[in-house]
Design an enzyme around this catalytic site. Structure first.
Site, PDB file in Angstrom:
ATOM      1  N   LYS A 111       0.829  -1.217   0.000  1.00 24.85           N
ATOM      2  CA  LYS A 111       0.000   0.000   0.000  1.00 24.85           C
ATOM      3  C   LYS A 111       0.855   1.255   0.000  1.00 24.85           C
ATOM      4  CE  LYS A 111      -4.380  -1.633   1.873  1.00 24.85           C
ATOM      5  NZ  LYS A 111      -5.408  -1.481   2.895  1.00 24.85           N
ATOM      6  N   LYS A 192     -10.540 -11.239  -6.523  1.00 23.21           N
ATOM      7  CA  LYS A 192     -11.530 -11.305  -5.468  1.00 23.21           C
ATOM      8  C   LYS A 192     -12.499 -10.116  -5.557  1.00 23.21           C
ATOM      9  CE  LYS A 192     -10.699  -9.840  -1.245  1.00 23.21           C
ATOM     10  NZ  LYS A 192     -11.926  -9.183  -0.774  1.00 23.21           N
ATOM     11  N   LYS A 195     -15.007  -4.635  -1.620  1.00 26.67           N
ATOM     12  CA  LYS A 195     -15.843  -3.436  -1.500  1.00 26.67           C
ATOM     13  C   LYS A 195     -15.108  -2.174  -1.913  1.00 26.67           C
ATOM     14  CE  LYS A 195     -15.563  -3.779   3.494  1.00 26.67           C
ATOM     15  NZ  LYS A 195     -14.178  -3.428   3.760  1.00 26.67           N
TER      16      LYS A 195
END
Ligand code: ATP
Ligand code: MG
Length: 323
Positions: A111, A192, A195
């Site tokens: 990240k 995958k 959200k």
């Protein structure tokens, strides 16, 4: 009795993956386990975020959890930021952890590589997650593979703390849902469903049912025409079969929809049958915001009571004096 802790970050709108992979398995555990269910709103602050959107998503997530069957009378449901002990224990654990081990976390490396101004909280996030888990003396933490390293770090920190200062923390175990419980993106079935990824193949729990049907009818299938469960060779068809199986409770081996078209229709029907009552309950809750507010207020109060003992024990063990 098992104590199962699940955290849900309001990083986006909950999806069918969250329902089939997290909410419903937790609901099935309720009778036999002590379930702690936290909306990890503090974790949402580790990257750029919009305050109004965070507020909205936190409430939506909590409301959908209740609508999915996480009955607040049978489990502990709360917003993490309403329980100051999370941040407090996080600091104590930061004082147990080493800079190097935080920096080595794969999720931090991935990240942080994508951002120019990396928030310090992104680096220290695993200490907060360790606090979330250890505060409630959780025994089982259901997580995807991406979070396994953080649960491992939690065990290391707890072990180090217990050895250095005394036995305060229960060592948790990561429990991994079976691969079949992973819902894949309908438009890209090797990725995958998430959200935080806005793909045409993501089914959000509050999508209107005609949108749900359209997304499923447009799902990517595979070459050939035979409906077979083979996630390697036929990821699209296998994903639809898994979803249909999870929604109906029928083992994949007993499903025989015939054609790709029939498989999509059956899957759309099954998903909609699951979502309609959930959306109805969510609409009822939304129509009366005071009910959800009361649920969260009560949950926070109970969580504060449960967390207080652990944080006090940790402070005392470290040499901090009681007021
Ligand atoms: P994000 O993109 O922010 O990581 P997410 O959809 O992956 O969001 P998480 O907050 O990481 O959701 O995870 C919440 C819970 O939902 C976890 O228990 C996780 O294992 C489960 N979960 C998430 N996505 C799926 C999926 N596609 N299939 C099954 N379970 C899932
Ligand atoms: Mg995730």
């Amino acid at each position: 009795m098992k104590r199962v802790l699940s955290l849900f970050t309001p990083s986006g709108r909950p999806t069918l993956g969250n329902l089939l992979g997290a909410f419903l398995p937790s609901v099935r555990l309720l009778p036999a386990a002590d379930c702690v269910f936290g909306v990890s709103d503090l974790h949402a602050l580790t990257s750029e975020h919009d305050p109004a959107l965070l507020r909205e998503r936190s409430l939506e997530l909590a409301g959908l959890a209740v609508a999915a069957g996480l009955d607040p009378d049978r489990c502990l449901l709360f917003l993490q930021s309403n329980v100051p002990a999370h941040a407090e224990l996080s600091y104590l654990l930061e004082s147990t952890a080493h800079y190097g081990e935080m920096q080595r976390m794969i999720q931090f490396r991935e990240k942080s590589a994508r951002q120019s101004a990396v928030r310090l909280s992104l680096l220290t996030y695993p200490a907060l997650m360790a606090a979330d888990i250890l505060l409630y003396q959780a025994t089982d933490v259901p997580v995807g593979a991406d979070q396994a390293q953080h649960v491992e770090l939690t065990r290391d920190l707890a072990t180090r703390f217990n050895n250095r200062y005394g036995p305060v923390f229960t060592l948790p175990h990561a429990v991994h849902p079976p691969a079949a419980a992973r819902v894949m993106d309908l438009a890209d079935p090797v990725a995958k469903m998430s959200k935080s990824v806005d793909s045409p193949g993501t089914i959000f729990l509050l999508d209107p049912v005609d949108v749900v049907r359209r997304k499923i009818m447009r799902a990517v299938t595979d070459s050939g025409t035979s409906v077979e469960f083979d996630p390697e060779a036929k990821p699209g068809v296998s994903n639809l079969l898994s979803i249909l199986s999870a929604c109906t409770g029928t083992p994949v081996a007993d499903l025989s929809p015939g054609s790709y078209g029939a498989l999509k229709r059956d899957t759309a029907d099954a998903v909609i049958a699951l979502l309609e009552p959930l959306q109805r309950r969510h609409a009822e809750l939304s129509a009366d915001p005071a009910t959800l507010e009361a649920i969260l207020r009560d949950g926070a109060e109970r969580a504060r009571e449960r967390a207080a003992g652990t944080v006090t024990a940790a402070k005392e063990a470290m040499g901090l004096l009681a007021a």
